[in-house]
Write an enzyme that holds these catalytic residues in place. Structure first.
Site, PDB file in Angstrom:
ATOM      1  N   GLY A  49       0.817  -1.215   0.000  1.00 29.12           N
ATOM      2  CA  GLY A  49       0.000   0.000   0.000  1.00 29.12           C
ATOM      3  C   GLY A  49       0.848   1.262   0.000  1.00 29.12           C
ATOM      4  O   GLY A  49       2.082   1.205  -0.097  1.00 29.12           O
ATOM      5  N   PHE A  50       0.176   2.367   0.122  1.00 26.15           N
ATOM      6  CA  PHE A  50       0.826   3.690   0.084  1.00 26.15           C
ATOM      7  C   PHE A  50       1.874   3.816   1.200  1.00 26.15           C
ATOM      8  O   PHE A  50       3.086   3.939   0.939  1.00 26.15           O
ATOM      9  CB  PHE A  50      -0.290   4.739   0.191  1.00 26.15           C
ATOM     10  CG  PHE A  50       0.141   6.147   0.459  1.00 26.15           C
ATOM     11  CD1 PHE A  50       1.295   6.684  -0.110  1.00 26.15           C
ATOM     12  CD2 PHE A  50      -0.650   6.967   1.284  1.00 26.15           C
ATOM     13  CE1 PHE A  50       1.671   8.006   0.143  1.00 26.15           C
ATOM     14  CE2 PHE A  50      -0.285   8.286   1.529  1.00 26.15           C
ATOM     15  CZ  PHE A  50       0.877   8.797   0.973  1.00 26.15           C
ATOM     16  N   TYR A  97     -15.446   3.064   9.527  1.00 22.24           N
ATOM     17  CA  TYR A  97     -13.976   3.047   9.463  1.00 22.24           C
ATOM     18  C   TYR A  97     -13.375   3.539  10.779  1.00 22.24           C
ATOM     19  O   TYR A  97     -12.511   2.891  11.367  1.00 22.24           O
ATOM     20  CB  TYR A  97     -13.487   3.917   8.291  1.00 22.24           C
ATOM     21  CG  TYR A  97     -11.989   4.144   8.295  1.00 22.24           C
ATOM     22  CD1 TYR A  97     -11.104   3.110   8.009  1.00 22.24           C
ATOM     23  CD2 TYR A  97     -11.456   5.407   8.596  1.00 22.24           C
ATOM     24  CE1 TYR A  97      -9.721   3.320   8.023  1.00 22.24           C
ATOM     25  CE2 TYR A  97     -10.085   5.622   8.617  1.00 22.24           C
ATOM     26  CZ  TYR A  97      -9.222   4.575   8.326  1.00 22.24           C
ATOM     27  OH  TYR A  97      -7.851   4.790   8.350  1.00 22.24           O
ATOM     28  N   LYS A 134     -11.142   1.486  13.566  1.00 19.29           N
ATOM     29  CA  LYS A 134      -9.774   1.873  13.951  1.00 19.29           C
ATOM     30  C   LYS A 134      -9.672   2.024  15.472  1.00 19.29           C
ATOM     31  O   LYS A 134      -8.667   1.665  16.070  1.00 19.29           O
ATOM     32  CB  LYS A 134      -9.380   3.178  13.239  1.00 19.29           C
ATOM     33  CG  LYS A 134      -8.999   2.951  11.781  1.00 19.29           C
ATOM     34  CD  LYS A 134      -7.750   2.103  11.780  1.00 19.29           C
ATOM     35  CE  LYS A 134      -7.183   1.805  10.443  1.00 19.29           C
ATOM     36  NZ  LYS A 134      -5.981   0.979  10.486  1.00 19.29           N
TER      37      LYS A 134
HETATM   38  N1  LIG Z   1      -3.397   7.327   4.119  1.00 19.36           N
HETATM   39  C1  LIG Z   1      -3.951   8.010   5.122  1.00 19.36           C
HETATM   40  O1  LIG Z   1      -4.273   9.205   5.003  1.00 19.36           O
HETATM   41  C2  LIG Z   1      -4.186   7.336   6.456  1.00 19.36           C
HETATM   42  C3  LIG Z   1      -4.660   8.130   7.522  1.00 19.36           C
HETATM   43  C4  LIG Z   1      -4.887   7.522   8.742  1.00 19.36           C
HETATM   44  C5  LIG Z   1      -4.637   6.178   8.913  1.00 19.36           C
HETATM   45  N2  LIG Z   1      -4.200   5.425   7.872  1.00 19.36           N
HETATM   46  C6  LIG Z   1      -3.952   4.003   8.101  1.00 19.36           C
HETATM   47  O2  LIG Z   1      -2.637   3.699   7.659  1.00 19.36           O
HETATM   48  C7  LIG Z   1      -2.600   2.384   7.123  1.00 19.36           C
HETATM   49  C8  LIG Z   1      -2.034   2.414   5.706  1.00 19.36           C
HETATM   50  O3  LIG Z   1      -2.905   3.206   4.900  1.00 19.36           O
HETATM   51  P1  LIG Z   1      -2.621   3.463   3.354  1.00 19.36           P
HETATM   52  O4  LIG Z   1      -3.096   4.818   3.025  1.00 19.36           O
HETATM   53  O5  LIG Z   1      -1.235   3.044   3.024  1.00 19.36           O
HETATM   54  O6  LIG Z   1      -3.672   2.445   2.723  1.00 19.36           O
HETATM   55  P2  LIG Z   1      -3.491   1.431   1.506  1.00 19.36           P
HETATM   56  O7  LIG Z   1      -4.869   0.950   1.172  1.00 19.36           O
HETATM   57  O8  LIG Z   1      -2.674   2.034   0.436  1.00 19.36           O
HETATM   58  O9  LIG Z   1      -2.658   0.258   2.185  1.00 19.36           O
HETATM   59  C9  LIG Z   1      -3.252  -0.761   2.956  1.00 19.36           C
HETATM   60  C10 LIG Z   1      -2.796  -2.097   2.375  1.00 19.36           C
HETATM   61  O10 LIG Z   1      -3.387  -3.136   3.141  1.00 19.36           O
HETATM   62  C11 LIG Z   1      -3.696  -4.187   2.257  1.00 19.36           C
HETATM   63  N3  LIG Z   1      -4.740  -5.028   2.833  1.00 19.36           N
HETATM   64  C12 LIG Z   1      -6.068  -4.737   2.969  1.00 19.36           C
HETATM   65  N4  LIG Z   1      -6.704  -5.796   3.490  1.00 19.36           N
HETATM   66  C13 LIG Z   1      -5.770  -6.753   3.710  1.00 19.36           C
HETATM   67  C14 LIG Z   1      -5.817  -8.080   4.209  1.00 19.36           C
HETATM   68  N5  LIG Z   1      -6.978  -8.639   4.587  1.00 19.36           N
HETATM   69  N6  LIG Z   1      -4.666  -8.801   4.282  1.00 19.36           N
HETATM   70  C15 LIG Z   1      -3.487  -8.254   3.872  1.00 19.36           C
HETATM   71  N7  LIG Z   1      -3.381  -7.001   3.367  1.00 19.36           N
HETATM   72  C16 LIG Z   1      -4.515  -6.263   3.293  1.00 19.36           C
HETATM   73  C17 LIG Z   1      -4.174  -3.507   0.984  1.00 19.36           C
HETATM   74  O11 LIG Z   1      -4.080  -4.354  -0.145  1.00 19.36           O
HETATM   75  C18 LIG Z   1      -3.251  -2.306   0.921  1.00 19.36           C
HETATM   76  O12 LIG Z   1      -2.142  -2.554   0.071  1.00 19.36           O
HETATM   77  C19 LIG Z   1      -4.017   1.833   7.223  1.00 19.36           C
HETATM   78  O13 LIG Z   1      -4.116   1.086   8.411  1.00 19.36           O
HETATM   79  C20 LIG Z   1      -4.878   3.091   7.326  1.00 19.36           C
HETATM   80  O14 LIG Z   1      -6.086   2.838   8.013  1.00 19.36           O
HETATM   81  C21 LIG Z   1      -3.953   5.978   6.649  1.00 19.36           C
END
Ligand SMILES: NC(=O)c1ccc[n+]([C@@H]2O[C@H](COP(=O)([O-])OP(=O)(O)OC[C@H]3O[C@@H](n4cnc5c(N)ncnc54)[C@H](O)[C@@H]3O)[C@@H](O)[C@H]2O)c1
Length: 314
Positions: free
Chosen positions: A10-11, A152, A156
């Protein structure tokens, strides 16, 4: 050191993998290429990491205990960084059960695997969404988060609660990091900065919810990675820690910065506020400074420039 990153394609996860391997650590990354956004984008995210022999990618689902046990049986992890999740506020209203399955049951599965294989350190990704429409600004870790306004956010918060339970029962060291809207290269395609930039480049109208006065504490990806790396070094006991910039940018300002950097005006399609969206986020980062020595350095204008550079070359 050897680390497990969940959600490593992911990101945030792919940036963290790049950082940890650049520091000479071994990283095992797991991801199930969840269909929230395209698999090819996620594969692209880890293109450079998989060329490094210190990175091993395993396609696995955190809700499948057998797949997790298989991974944990092969490596002796010093710390798990749990980023895998169903992300996004608006789709969580449509598919709440999926969000609870991955974000809560999936987190329990990670904790169970840690217990089974004697891994005791965890960094857990939480979110500023847990604050809901918190009336007090900036948002502090001691503020009540009992009133989430989307599935969501509730999932969390539930993730934080189960982490505390395992800390209490088994003495795990766990930091739950509440990220405030993360942006930068590889940003998720569903997030506003990414969507708006793409649409403005393609001369398509952008959907703007509300009058533009809603505001976010946008946090550049390098500052988030700084926060996670410091947390890995310092994790001890159980703490919840905000990771943001502690600066608030309105939606109108965000759009005008993108317009300025693209040198192109947006076509705005104004729509009512969406259920589940919060009005404002703003992090109090004094705890992160005190416990981690966290020091975010990215200015919004500079971060947007980096994002646009990446978007145009991608
Ligand atoms: N990007 C933001 O602004 C933000 C803000 C607050 C919190 N977060 C948290 O940070 C974390 C990363 O977020 P992100 O933006 O990189 O999201 P993202 O969706 O790019 O990355 C999450 C990854 O988790 C993987 N995933 C989902 N379900 C899965 C499963 N059952 N088994 C294995 N992998 C699985 C997805 O394929 C994805 O690649 C997350 O927990 C998100 O809730 C992100």
């Amino acid at each position: 050191m050897i680390y497990l990153i969940t959600g490593s394609a992911g990101f945030v996860g792919s940036h963290l993998a790049d950082k940890l391997i650049s520091l000479g650590h071994r990283v095992i990354g797991i991801d199930n290429f969840d269909n929230f956004y395209a698999k090819n984008i996620k594969k692209h995210n880890i293109l450079s990491a998989i060329k490094n022999p210190n990175f091993i990618f395993i396609e696995a689902d955190i809700t499948h205990q057998n797949e997790l046990f298989d991974v944990f049986s092969k490596y002796n992890f010093d710390c798990v960084i749990h980023l895998a999740a169903k992300a996004g506020v608006r789709p969580s209203i449509k598919y709440p059960s999926e969000y609870f399955k991955v974000n809560v049951d999936g987190t329990v599965s990670i904790l169970e695997a840690m217990k089974q294989f004697g891994v005791k350190k965890l960094i857990n990704a939480s979110s500023s969404s847990v604050y809901g429409n918190n009336p007090k600004v900036p948002f502090s870790e001691t503020d009540s988060v009992d009133y989430p306004i989307s599935p969501y956010a509730a999932s969390k918060k539930a993730g934080e609660l189960v982490c505390h339970t395992y800390h209490h029962l088994y003495g795990f060291d766990i930091f739950c990091l509440r990220f405030f809207t993360v942006y930068g290269p590889r940003q998720r395609p569903d997030l506003a900065i990414h969507k708006f930039t793409e649409k403005i480049i393609n001369s398509q109208p952008i959907d703007v919810y509300g009058d533009g006065s809603t505001a976010r504490d946008y946090t550049y990806i390098d500052d988030i990675i700084q926060g996670i790396c410091l947390a890995i070094e310092k994790v001890k006991g159980y703490e919840i820690i905000n990771i943001g910039e502690s600066k608030t940018i309105s939606l109108s300002k965000m759009i005008s910065v993108i317009e300025e950097k693209l040198n192109k005006k947006a076509i705005v399609n104004r729509l009512p506020m969406q259920p589940g969206d919060v009005n404002l986020t703003n992090a109090d980062i004094s705890k992160a400074k005190q416990i981690l020595g966290y020091n975010p350095i990215w200015k919004f204008e500079k971060g947007i420039e980096e994002f646009i550079k990446w978007k145009k070359n991608d």
